[in-house]
Design an enzyme around this catalytic site. Structure first.
Site, PDB file in Angstrom:
ATOM      1  NE  ARG A   1      -3.490   0.163   2.310  1.00 38.57           N
ATOM      2  CZ  ARG A   1      -4.705   0.372   2.768  1.00 38.57           C
ATOM      3  NH1 ARG A   1      -5.423  -0.611   3.223  1.00 38.57           N
ATOM      4  NH2 ARG A   1      -5.200   1.593   2.781  1.00 38.57           N
TER       5      ARG A   1
ATOM      6  N   PRO B   1     -13.280  -9.113  -0.175  1.00 29.57           N
ATOM      7  CG  PRO B   1     -11.953  -8.575   1.690  1.00 29.57           C
ATOM      8  CD  PRO B   1     -12.986  -9.542   1.207  1.00 29.57           C
TER       9      PRO B   1
END
Lengths: 654, 654
Positions: free
Chosen positions: A251, A337
């Site tokens: 991320r 997800p």
């Protein structure tokens, strides 16, 4: 704080659109409303916006949507680009190794200009909020809980009515003293439920989620990892020998997300033991991850967020009630997800819905267009959960035991799905069915797919026509899909541009006239005839544009020509492509040249458009409604007559 | 407002750096100071920032600088990209026609990633101000006039002294009552005069502008034009038959800038009549433009800004005083605005100066490095005005009379200069001479070009060494020039990147180690030897990094290898390339692979680097200091010993 001195009725007010839930789907709805100037309120029960965790995957189509709202630069600056996927599994000796590296970093401008990226939901919400603030006073009212919702069914077909009544209550501690001051009654034309997986609005309209939720449990942690695992900064799919699987997402800002399987299944979807949610904490998730990642080490310097979830793919049995209350995002479809789809499909729900509601509230279109929302988005949601079942199954499935055999098959399957998923996951293969807004081969079939055709007004039906698209005129443009990305060159300043770049999200329809070579007499005559028709007082352009509005406020007409760029100037094109506005001056930005050069093909070749040209009608959400020849000068008049409202007729304006 | 009741001494204070003038050059100086944490004040006599007009051209190198400060995305979003230049002049019948179109839109990633753009100075100032605010409390004190400046010559060589004294006075109407409250005395270590063409600081240090200012007069207007001139959105150079010339710049937001020749010269530089400035107004400039543009029509819907100017190319005879007071930007060089260079050269002045002053104030380096500012930037200013004389001359020169002959020559000349100017105008051909900071072939010649070598301390001289660059190791990298742009791939996440991308402006030196293939035993041994030397307690890395600072705070060491990317991971490289920081975690961002693929050459091929690799030292402003082989393990120690201060030696820290 003083108690309210006299018991009073709760205050009452009216609003055109009430949005319940200020996550990405709700905020994108609010963005449309702000951009189109629709009176709107948006409430959220949470007292503050979220700052970490939650959804993070951004697919290509979402980035195109951000571009159309002018915020893609902020996203690109902060989001992490994932250039590479790595597949790790046990080798013949049972030791973890990287079996495959897949580049995600292929640039295909004809398909899409943006690579998928990762950025946490809170930042996306920030960018949307900043944009809304620039357009409009609109801001999120936080700490507000809806307590009841009712629809006055007698009024639902009256465009001027406010048939939805919602009671709201303040929940923030400081302000709430239990008095009626904390309650209010809102009468709304439209209510949008974007209030997440545990949606309150969903319950009010008796929508049921359908599908199973049998699957194993996963933990999620966002950490700044300390590790010697070499692919920690790549998207990594990891199958351990027998202690669970893991998905690792690199991320922004040195963070890593780990999806960690907590209860590996023994066979097909059956868990080994009953899962006790309460016994889990981030430390246990980390320990599971450490086990799976052995012999590599894993610890962290910072824990940012964590969660537990059980995969469940489910879709609502209805997306709306009376086309007055609508559900979007997680409120109406849930899934794992792992595909990084959650935020994207949710954004695209309200990107589909927003301009339609704006059109109806502005009195530009009849309510019939609202009936296209459910069939268009329900099909996408179903496709999503089917894909997700297959995709998530590859993560959760039986752990690899027999190294000689099962392993090979498993990896091959994974790679196959990974490659196939591409167009779908990017969100650019979505194909809306024939409807009042999408004319494929014949308009007679147009409403066949609409579940709620009872809602289509008689005005609309009386206008049904024989308009047909001719897909062969531009095989590269698919009616029902979003306009593809292809590069061309702006005539006025020779600047390279892309087909989608001028299509900002401002509620306008676009008529793209591929004129061919306008120095060719036959083409020039065809274009003149078409433009004469567009310019006539009975054309859709005049009829459906409010007389008080500026030119181009409902429809923009663009020319894309194949004349050599140096042989013409914008003044060789009719005025409709380069209008003058008293305030803005000349519009230099709607005439484009093919862009063919030694280095790259032109837009005509890329899209398969012949020298005869064609006309493409694009919806305000960039989906293609119609594709026809230059000579069908009245096709668009017939198309719009189905649902647009004459702005010059007495009393026809809602 | 009350009068000051008792006469008091004006308040006195100390500051490390005082910047006078908050235009782009002053603000870029402040940006460096904010980024490096230097105590700074910046004052401007104007009460508000400017909102329109002024400079607007942004060359490629300026965009690289903005990238290094993290604001290029804002610039790219708003600035107008000029993709095409058009040359207009009379045809054989004396009628205006477009004789040449030149594409400006060539993408050469090896040279530069950014096209030139246009955006008015006020927006650039806004982006710099926003960035400074994010880094630091620093904001511009407006309405402040300096009234005196003196330098205590006895203290100028003492690094801890504040030898420059400046008196400041408030000039804003509301606050000023003439009392001593409105005056203050500031003692500064360094003063930067970025106060424009009429610089007050320049006068205080007795700097004289040298050069001529004989030329004709031009008017400038920024308007939203209404016209039928077809190339109104291209950069257009227009020579009329005999009524003057014009340069047209398409700007952001439908604006156009017109440079209009008001007094055409008759022969070589002599004007036909005396120019009366007072008689001119925007209407007269517009009328002149209308005459020149005939038969095309020209009017406007909005006038944004206007000005008159007389071209004058002049350069200051000194750029500093005692290396304590420095001039930058228009304060020390003036030229015509037509080359679009003003803002760019000014930005680059303080981009050169800022980190040097930060180094000295932080006690990292001796004052000797400050003596490099004047020779480095004066050479650029002289090159600029020589180019501008030639360039502006082509605009102002004798109008074309003899169409058969003079026209042809004139256009040919124009095209030639236009093409040649490219590298210079982009700002990327600048080549700093040998100095204490730039080691070309032999350091013995190093200080030959320094005018003020009297300022180079004896410490420095005693350290002069035999360090030499070896230009043949990487012919694509020129010592003295800014590091070229070339694409490579980040090892940790396979993300495509560019050589300049990791070189953020934060005051750090970069050692780029081109390791070659680290799977090759000989290369691996060379790299190990070099890394051992870097890691020793006597290496520059240890010696010149303050013990209390985090790793990498003064020097960053990057690896660029030519091993196939899939054959290695970051953990195959020594720790110096991937340090751990307690707060930030692992540094994944300093190891890069060559990036060679079927589609594009790798960085080794682009720069001509052999499999033996090399070491490149890059200054904090991205200019190359040194280029040598992996085996010269002590070259950098010797290089830095010239001017860096031992951070571990007793009492050596200023």
């Amino acid at each position: 704080m003083a108690m309210a001195s006299t018991p009073a009725e709760p205050k009452e007010s009216r609003v055109d659109v009430l949005i319940i839930g200020a996550g990405p789907a709700g905020l994108l709805m609010a963005s449309w409303m702000a951009r189109c100037g629709i009176q709107t309120r948006i409430v959220d029960k949470r007292g503050t916006k979220i700052y970490r965790g939650q959804a993070d995957g951004l697919q290509s189509r979402s980035l195109e949507i951000f571009e159309s709202f002018g915020i893609v630069d902020r996203v690109l600056k902060e989001a992490n680009l994932m250039a590479q996927a790595c597949i790790w599994n046990p080798n013949e000796d049972g030791i973890l190794h990287c079996s495959n590296k897949i580049s995600l970093n292929y640039y295909t401008p004809e398909v899409n200009r943006y690579y998928p990226r990762v950025l946490h939901q809170g930042r996306i919400e920030r960018f949307l909020l900043d944009m809304i603030k620039e357009d409009n006073d609109l801001s999120v009212e936080r700490g507000i809980l809806p307590t009841s919702l009712s629809i006055n069914e007698a009024d639902v077909e009256d465009p001027s009515a406010y048939p939805v009544t919602v009671k709201l209550r303040k929940v923030s501690e400081e302000d709430s003293d239990g008095s009626v001051d904390d309650e209010e009654v809102v009468h709304a034309k439209y209510v949008i439920g974007t209030d997440g997986a545990h949606s309150w609005v969903r319950k009010q309209i008796h929508c049921k989620l359908e599908g199973d939720s049998k699957d194993d449990f996963w933990g999620v942690i966002d950490i700044a990892a300390t590790t010697d695992f070499p692919d920690i900064r790549s998207l990594t799919i990891l199958h351990s020998v027998d202690i669970g699987n893991m998905l690792m997402i690199p991320r922004e800002k040195n963070l890593n997300r780990f999806y960690v399987q907590l209860t590996p299944t023994q066979g097909h979807g059956e868990t080994t033991e009953r899962f006790d949610r309460s016994k889990y904490n981030p430390q246990l998730i980390l320990e599971a991850a450490q086990q799976i990642l052995r012999p590599y080490k894993l610890s962290y310097s910072r824990l940012d967020w964590w969660a537990l979830y059980q995969i469940g793919q489910r879709v609502g049995d209805r997306f709306e009630s009376h086309n007055r209350v609508f559900l979007a995002g997680d409120a109406v479809h849930t899934h794992s997800p792992k595909a990084g789809q959650g935020m994207n499909v949710s954004l695209q729900d309200t990107y589909n819905l927003g301009w339609k509601i704006a059109h109806v509230v502005q009195g530009l279109a009849s309510r019939s267009i609202l009936a296209t929302y459910e069939p268009e988005r329900r099909a996408v949601a179903q496709e999503l959960i089917e894909f997700d079942r297959k995709w998530a199954g590859l993560f959760s499935g039986k752990p690899i035991k027999d190294l000689m055999d099962e392993d090979g098959i498993s990896i091959r399957e994974l790679l196959q799905v990974f490659t196939q998923r591409d167009m779908f996951m990017k969100g650019i293969a979505i194909d809306y069915n024939t409807s009042v807004l999408v004319v494929k081969e014949s308009i007679n079939a147009a409403n066949g797919d609409l579940k709620h055709d009872v809602n289509i007004s008689s005005v609309t039906k009386s206008h049904q026509s024989q308009v047909q698209s001719n897909q062969t005129l531009a095989p590269g443009i698919k009616v029902g899909q979003r306009l593809p990305s292809a590069s061309f060159v702006r005539q006025s300043d020779a600047r390279p541009s892309h087909l989608l770049e001028p299509l900002l999200s401002n509620g306008r329809w676009r008529v793209l006239v591929f004129t061919g070579n306008i120095k060719d007499a036959a083409q020039s005559a065809s274009v003149s005839k078409l433009v004469d028709s567009l310019s006539s007082p009975t054309s859709f352009l005049t009829k459906y544009t409010p007389p008080s509005s500026s030119v181009d406020s409902v429809f923009e007409v663009l020319a894309i020509h194949s004349t050599p760029i140096g042989d013409v100037s914008i003044f060789d094109f009719p005025e409709v492509f380069r209008r003058m506005d008293e305030k803005m001056g000349r519009d230099y930005w709607k005439i484009f040249a093919d862009g063919k050069s030694e280095a790259s093909p032109g837009v005509y070749d890329v899209l398969g458009i012949s020298s005869r040209g064609c006309v493409v009608l694009v919806r305000p959400d960039q989906y293609v409604s119609y594709l026809g020849s230059l000579d069908d000068v009245h096709a668009l008049d017939e198309f719009f007559a189905q649902f647009m409202l004459d702005q010059h007729a007495e009393g026809n304006k809602s």
